[in-house]
Design a protein around this motif. Structure first.
Motif, PDB file in Angstrom:
ATOM      1  N   ALA A  10      61.373  68.981  20.237  1.00 33.74           N
ATOM      2  CA  ALA A  10      60.892  68.928  18.734  1.00 33.74           C
ATOM      3  C   ALA A  10      62.079  70.224  18.220  1.00 33.74           C
ATOM      4  O   ALA A  10      62.216  70.233  17.137  1.00 33.74           O
ATOM      5  N   LYS A  11      63.326  70.360  18.555  1.00 35.85           N
ATOM      6  CA  LYS A  11      64.538  70.591  18.135  1.00 35.85           C
ATOM      7  C   LYS A  11      65.272  70.339  16.468  1.00 35.85           C
ATOM      8  O   LYS A  11      64.873  70.973  15.956  1.00 35.85           O
ATOM      9  N   ALA A  12      65.361  68.915  16.923  1.00 40.14           N
ATOM     10  CA  ALA A  12      65.806  68.238  15.893  1.00 40.14           C
ATOM     11  C   ALA A  12      64.870  67.403  15.226  1.00 40.14           C
ATOM     12  O   ALA A  12      64.522  66.405  15.666  1.00 40.14           O
ATOM     13  N   MET A  13      65.034  67.177  13.709  1.00 37.02           N
ATOM     14  CA  MET A  13      63.398  66.004  13.347  1.00 37.02           C
ATOM     15  C   MET A  13      65.137  64.639  12.699  1.00 37.02           C
ATOM     16  O   MET A  13      66.003  64.677  13.452  1.00 37.02           O
ATOM     17  N   ASP A  14      64.122  63.661  12.575  1.00 33.86           N
ATOM     18  CA  ASP A  14      64.287  62.272  12.320  1.00 33.86           C
ATOM     19  C   ASP A  14      65.165  62.346  11.140  1.00 33.86           C
ATOM     20  O   ASP A  14      65.823  61.388  10.826  1.00 33.86           O
ATOM     21  N   GLY A  15      64.975  63.260  10.277  1.00 35.19           N
ATOM     22  CA  GLY A  15      64.976  62.818   9.033  1.00 35.19           C
ATOM     23  C   GLY A  15      66.892  63.393   8.142  1.00 35.19           C
ATOM     24  O   GLY A  15      67.549  63.798   9.099  1.00 35.19           O
ATOM     25  N   THR A  16      67.204  62.903   7.477  1.00 35.66           N
ATOM     26  CA  THR A  16      68.016  62.798   7.255  1.00 35.66           C
ATOM     27  C   THR A  16      68.602  63.404   5.837  1.00 35.66           C
ATOM     28  O   THR A  16      68.069  62.745   4.553  1.00 35.66           O
ATOM     29  N   GLY A  17      69.431  64.700   5.411  1.00 36.80           N
ATOM     30  CA  GLY A  17      69.424  65.031   4.274  1.00 36.80           C
ATOM     31  C   GLY A  17      69.980  64.434   3.430  1.00 36.80           C
ATOM     32  O   GLY A  17      71.283  63.883   3.347  1.00 36.80           O
ATOM     33  N   GLN A  18      69.856  64.416   1.722  1.00 42.77           N
ATOM     34  CA  GLN A  18      70.621  63.506   0.797  1.00 42.77           C
ATOM     35  C   GLN A  18      71.378  64.326   0.158  1.00 42.77           C
ATOM     36  O   GLN A  18      72.554  63.625  -0.152  1.00 42.77           O
ATOM     37  N   ARG A  41      62.393  59.094   7.800  1.00 41.76           N
ATOM     38  CA  ARG A  41      61.220  57.581   7.914  1.00 41.76           C
ATOM     39  C   ARG A  41      60.920  56.833   6.514  1.00 41.76           C
ATOM     40  O   ARG A  41      61.556  56.421   6.380  1.00 41.76           O
ATOM     41  N   SER A  42      59.902  56.861   6.550  1.00 45.44           N
ATOM     42  CA  SER A  42      58.766  55.777   5.679  1.00 45.44           C
ATOM     43  C   SER A  42      59.138  57.201   4.183  1.00 45.44           C
ATOM     44  O   SER A  42      58.494  56.800   2.985  1.00 45.44           O
ATOM     45  N   ARG A  52      64.493  73.589  11.334  1.00 45.51           N
ATOM     46  CA  ARG A  52      64.545  71.914  12.519  1.00 45.51           C
ATOM     47  C   ARG A  52      65.192  71.346  12.438  1.00 45.51           C
ATOM     48  O   ARG A  52      65.208  70.176  13.027  1.00 45.51           O
ATOM     49  N   GLY A  53      66.790  72.027  12.219  1.00 38.18           N
ATOM     50  CA  GLY A  53      68.366  71.204  12.741  1.00 38.18           C
ATOM     51  C   GLY A  53      67.992  69.222  12.081  1.00 38.18           C
ATOM     52  O   GLY A  53      69.092  68.664  12.851  1.00 38.18           O
ATOM     53  N   TYR A  54      67.924  69.808  10.611  1.00 40.28           N
ATOM     54  CA  TYR A  54      68.236  68.188   9.761  1.00 40.28           C
ATOM     55  C   TYR A  54      69.416  67.692  10.173  1.00 40.28           C
ATOM     56  O   TYR A  54      70.344  69.041  10.643  1.00 40.28           O
ATOM     57  N   LEU A  55      70.666  66.465  10.060  1.00 38.78           N
ATOM     58  CA  LEU A  55      71.438  66.368   9.629  1.00 38.78           C
ATOM     59  C   LEU A  55      71.420  65.206   8.775  1.00 38.78           C
ATOM     60  O   LEU A  55      70.952  64.773   8.100  1.00 38.78           O
ATOM     61  N   PRO A  56      72.944  66.027   7.716  1.00 40.31           N
ATOM     62  CA  PRO A  56      73.904  66.768   7.781  1.00 40.31           C
ATOM     63  C   PRO A  56      73.831  68.307   7.703  1.00 40.31           C
ATOM     64  O   PRO A  56      72.415  68.548   7.408  1.00 40.31           O
TER      65      PRO A  56
END
Length: 96
Positions: free
Chosen positions: A26-34, A52-53, A66-70
């Motif tokens: 749960a620490k890192a999410m799948d999303g990507t910051g734009q 995702r979608s 939530r740890g989104y990247l970058p």
């Protein structure tokens, strides 16, 4: 006597490993910051995320938590009034 699953000296250690695994996932999410947008005050900055979608704006504090990247500090700034990247995933656009 028959051993019952989950009872015994190994049970607390197994439970702790299970919780650690769940928290790790749960620490890192799948999303990507734009990109990121400035708020009225420093605590009001937001980031735009594709996950995702779906795509959405999220507060800086939650983005970091939530740890989104970058990392939030590496996202480009987009000022109000500038053209923003499309919020609609390209796979959903119908072309003729």
């Amino acid at each position: 006597m028959r051993a019952t699953r989950g009872i015994g000296p190994a049970a607390p250690a197994a439970a702790a490993r299970s919780v650690a695994r769940r928290n790790e996932g749960a620490k890192a999410m799948d999303g990507t910051g734009q990109y990121r947008c400035r708020g009225a005050d420093p605590s009001g900055h937001t980031a735009f995320v594709n996950d995702r979608s779906i795509a959405f704006d999220i507060a800086e504090r939650l983005y970091r938590l939530r740890g989104y990247l970058p990392p939030f500090d590496d996202l480009p700034w987009v000022e109000i009034g500038e053209a923003r990247p499309s919020r609609m995933p390209t796979g959903l656009v119908k072309r003729r």
